[in-house]
Design a protein around this motif. Structure first.
Motif, short mmCIF file in Angstrom:
data_model
loop_
_atom_site.label_atom_id
_atom_site.label_comp_id
_atom_site.label_asym_id
_atom_site.label_seq_id
_atom_site.Cartn_x
_atom_site.Cartn_y
_atom_site.Cartn_z
N HIS A 180 0.67 -1.04 -0.04
CA HIS A 180 -0.04 0.03 -0.01
C HIS A 180 0.91 1.43 -0.04
CE1 HIS A 180 -3.28 2.51 2.18
NE2 HIS A 180 -3.15 3.06 0.89
N TYR A 181 0.98 1.81 -1.12
CA TYR A 181 1.59 3.19 -1.16
C TYR A 181 0.76 4.34 -1.08
CZ TYR A 181 5.26 0.63 -3.43
OH TYR A 181 6.37 -0.54 -3.79
N THR A 182 0.98 4.98 0.03
CA THR A 182 0.27 6.02 0.55
C THR A 182 0.90 7.17 1.10
OG1 THR A 182 -1.91 6.62 1.96
CG2 THR A 182 -0.26 4.91 2.61
N ASP A 183 0.48 8.41 1.06
CA ASP A 183 1.07 9.70 1.75
C ASP A 183 0.94 9.65 3.13
OD1 ASP A 183 2.01 10.43 -0.80
OD2 ASP A 183 0.29 11.58 -1.02
N SER A 184 -0.02 8.69 3.71
CA SER A 184 -0.40 8.79 5.02
C SER A 184 0.49 8.30 5.91
CB SER A 184 -1.69 8.03 5.18
OG SER A 184 -2.68 8.88 4.45
N TYR A 185 1.47 7.31 5.37
CA TYR A 185 2.59 6.59 5.97
C TYR A 185 3.84 6.73 5.34
CZ TYR A 185 -1.54 4.03 7.83
OH TYR A 185 -2.72 3.86 8.52
N PRO A 186 5.04 6.97 6.32
CA PRO A 186 6.29 7.23 5.54
C PRO A 186 6.86 5.73 4.92
CG PRO A 186 6.44 6.99 8.02
CD PRO A 186 5.05 7.06 7.73
N ARG A 187 6.39 4.71 5.37
CA ARG A 187 6.80 3.62 4.75
C ARG A 187 5.77 2.83 4.13
NH1 ARG A 187 10.13 0.60 9.69
NH2 ARG A 187 11.76 2.28 9.90
N VAL A 188 5.94 1.98 3.35
CA VAL A 188 5.02 1.19 2.51
C VAL A 188 4.59 -0.08 3.33
CG1 VAL A 188 4.62 -0.04 0.30
CG2 VAL A 188 6.26 1.93 0.37
N PRO A 189 3.39 -0.02 3.94
CA PRO A 189 2.71 -1.07 4.49
C PRO A 189 2.21 -2.19 3.81
CG PRO A 189 1.46 0.71 4.85
CD PRO A 189 2.41 1.07 4.09
N PRO A 190 2.26 -3.72 3.94
CA PRO A 190 1.62 -4.40 3.23
C PRO A 190 0.07 -4.45 3.67
CG PRO A 190 2.88 -5.71 5.09
CD PRO A 190 3.10 -4.18 5.11
#
Length: 253
Positions: A180-190
């Motif tokens: 999940h690529y999102t601006d809400s998190y600095p990393r890429v969570p699965p």
């Protein structure tokens, strides 16, 4: 003689005085018995009256309920009758769920781990309102905030002579994730992770790994599927039934 008469009179008086409390107790006992009998009679009378009242009221109550049941549908039909045509039009005019279905894009010679590439399969009208497939054929881009149901199925198959990249034992792990690529998190969570152990030395195996979940996504988010063994993904006949990536709206406020 007179003295003897006085003694007799005193004795009789004493006898009368001794029997008086007994008579009083008997009188009180009889009075209590009468009161108890009266209370019992009143209780029995009330019970009989209640039973008679219930038996007499039951037919009337059932008839009242029947009348209410009969009247209720008539009122409902009267209210629904003017709207029946419009409701039928709404029911028949509802469009199917706008989902986006991707199937794997064959890339010869690709091995090792990496992102799965996709092609759009049978898009629904106006499907771009929610998702689009980017030009890199890897990213599924979200175009509207909401809650979505995401499903992923990948079918792997054995290859003769394949033992895995740098794997010494005959058993290996099939592993894929939705990132999940999102601006809400600095990393890429699965969003979803799936692992399965297989025997790589045997070419006669197939594994279909299916997973799905409901997630809150924001406009501009991107979803990518990463696999640990791209070369083992089955891209033979009816590939769209073996490997697919599906997303569709689940709920909107």
């Amino acid at each position: 003689m007179e003295h003897g008469k006085e003694d007799v009179a005193s004795k009789e008086y004493a006898v009368l005085m001794e029997h008086d409390p007994v008579s009083r107790l008997k009188t009180q006992h009889r009075s209590l018995r009468r009161q108890m009998c009266l209370i019992q009679f009143m209780t029995v009378f009330l019970c009989i009256s209640c039973c008679l009242f219930t038996l007499m009221y039951q037919p009337y109550a059932s008839s009242c309920k029947e009348n209410e049941i009969k009247k209720a549908p008539e009122i409902g039909m009267q209210r629904q009758a003017p709207e029946s045509d419009s409701r039928e039009d709404i029911t028949l005019g509802q469009s199917p769920t706008r989902f986006t279905r991707l199937t794997i894009k064959q890339k010869p010679g690709v091995s090792g781990a990496g992102n799965v590439t996709w092609i759009l399969k049978s898009p629904e009208p106006d499907h771009k309102e929610y998702f689009t497939l980017d030009n890199d054929c890897e990213s599924l881009k979200v175009h509207r905030d909401g809650t979505y149901k995401v499903s992923l199925q990948i079918t792997y198959r054995g290859l003769e002579g394949y033992i895995g990249d740098g794997e010494q034992s005959q058993h290996g792990i099939l592993h894929h994730e939705i990132h999940h690529y999102t601006d809400s998190y600095p990393r890429v969570p699965p969003l979803l992770t799936y692992m399965e152990t297989v025997n790589f030395k045997s070419p006669y195996w197939k594994k279909t790994l299916f997973s799905e979940g409901i997630f809150s996504l924001n406009t501009g988010d991107r979803l990518k599927v990463w696999s640990s063994h791209l070369i083992l993904i089955d891209v033979g006949e009816k590939v769209e039934q073996k490997t697919f990536f599906v997303a569709y709206p689940h709920f909107f406020s």
